[in-house]
Enzyme design. Structure first.
Site, PDB file in Angstrom:
ATOM      1  N   HIS A  34      -4.133   2.092   1.965  1.00 18.08           N
ATOM      2  CA  HIS A  34      -3.041   1.195   1.582  1.00 18.08           C
ATOM      3  C   HIS A  34      -2.708   0.307   2.778  1.00 18.08           C
ATOM      4  O   HIS A  34      -2.611   0.811   3.910  1.00 18.08           O
ATOM      5  CB  HIS A  34      -1.814   2.018   1.175  1.00 18.08           C
ATOM      6  N   ASP A  83      -1.993  11.482  -5.272  1.00 21.73           N
ATOM      7  CA  ASP A  83      -1.344  12.414  -6.183  1.00 21.73           C
ATOM      8  C   ASP A  83      -0.841  11.635  -7.387  1.00 21.73           C
ATOM      9  O   ASP A  83      -1.309  10.520  -7.646  1.00 21.73           O
ATOM     10  CB  ASP A  83      -0.222  13.187  -5.470  1.00 21.73           C
TER      11      ASP A  83
END
Length: 201
Positions: A109, A141
């Site tokens: 990210h 997740d």
């Protein structure tokens, strides 16, 4: 050295994928890109895979009645290549439970999480006026950029930076981090202790 099979998911130009493909050319790296998947046709990421002789598949959300059906189809497509790790490399869809169950999944990210999650991490960091941002690699997740962090690399924001120039500098460290950490995970394994990820079994 045995080559650990991975599946890489892309949605765009595939520069992160290319960094992995280049690294995999060295047998000592210990990783093999078994397949590249995408959520849309006609993208450069798929073309990069095809030029490298890597199998590809496309699972488009619009071809399914709901997100759960899409997630099941994506999981099936990935499972066919028996990956031991899944890498989302600029993949612009949130994975559901079926896909996340296929294999441990990692993502990068372009911000220092937990700051500036979501699709506009670079823009949001500039708008907030921070002086340092960077790139984060984390386990995926069921949240939005919320999984345990594997690694982070800082990038200082320059006074004349705009979104494009800053993102290009972040991508340089993001690619290096991804290649280093995917190789380490493949060769040494990892374990999760609370919010911390430890490389090595």
């Amino acid at each position: 050295m045995p080559q650990v099979p991975i599946v890489v998911l892309v949605s765009g130009s595939g520069t992160l994928l290319q960094a992995l493909l280049d690294a995999c050319a060295d047998p000592a790296y210990g990783v093999r890109v078994a397949a590249v998947g995408a959520d849309r046709d006609g993208i450069e990421g798929l073309a990069r895979a095809e030029r490298a002789g890597v199998p590809t598949f496309v699972v488009r959300l619009r071809d399914f009645p709901d997100r759960a059906a899409w997630d099941a189809a994506l999981a099936k497509a990935m499972t066919a290549h028996a990956p031991r790790l899944v890498v989302t490399a600029g993949f612009m869809k949130i994975l559901g439970p079926r896909s996340l169950a296929v294999a441990p999944t990692v993502n990068t990210h372009p911000a220092l999480l937990p700051s500036f999650p979501g699709a506009h991490g670079v823009r949001d960091a500039l708008a907030h006026g921070v002086s340092v941002t960077g790139a984060t690699m984390h386990l995926v997740d069921d949240g939005l950029d919320s999984g345990p962090i594997l690694d982070q690399r800082a990038v200082r924001i320059q006074p004349d930076d705009d979104e494009a120039s800053l993102h290009e500098r972040i991508k340089v460290v993001e690619r290096a981090m991804l290649v280093e950490q995917v190789g380490a995970i493949a060769r040494e394994g990892f374990r999760v202790e609370g919010r911390r990820v430890r490389i090595g079994s």
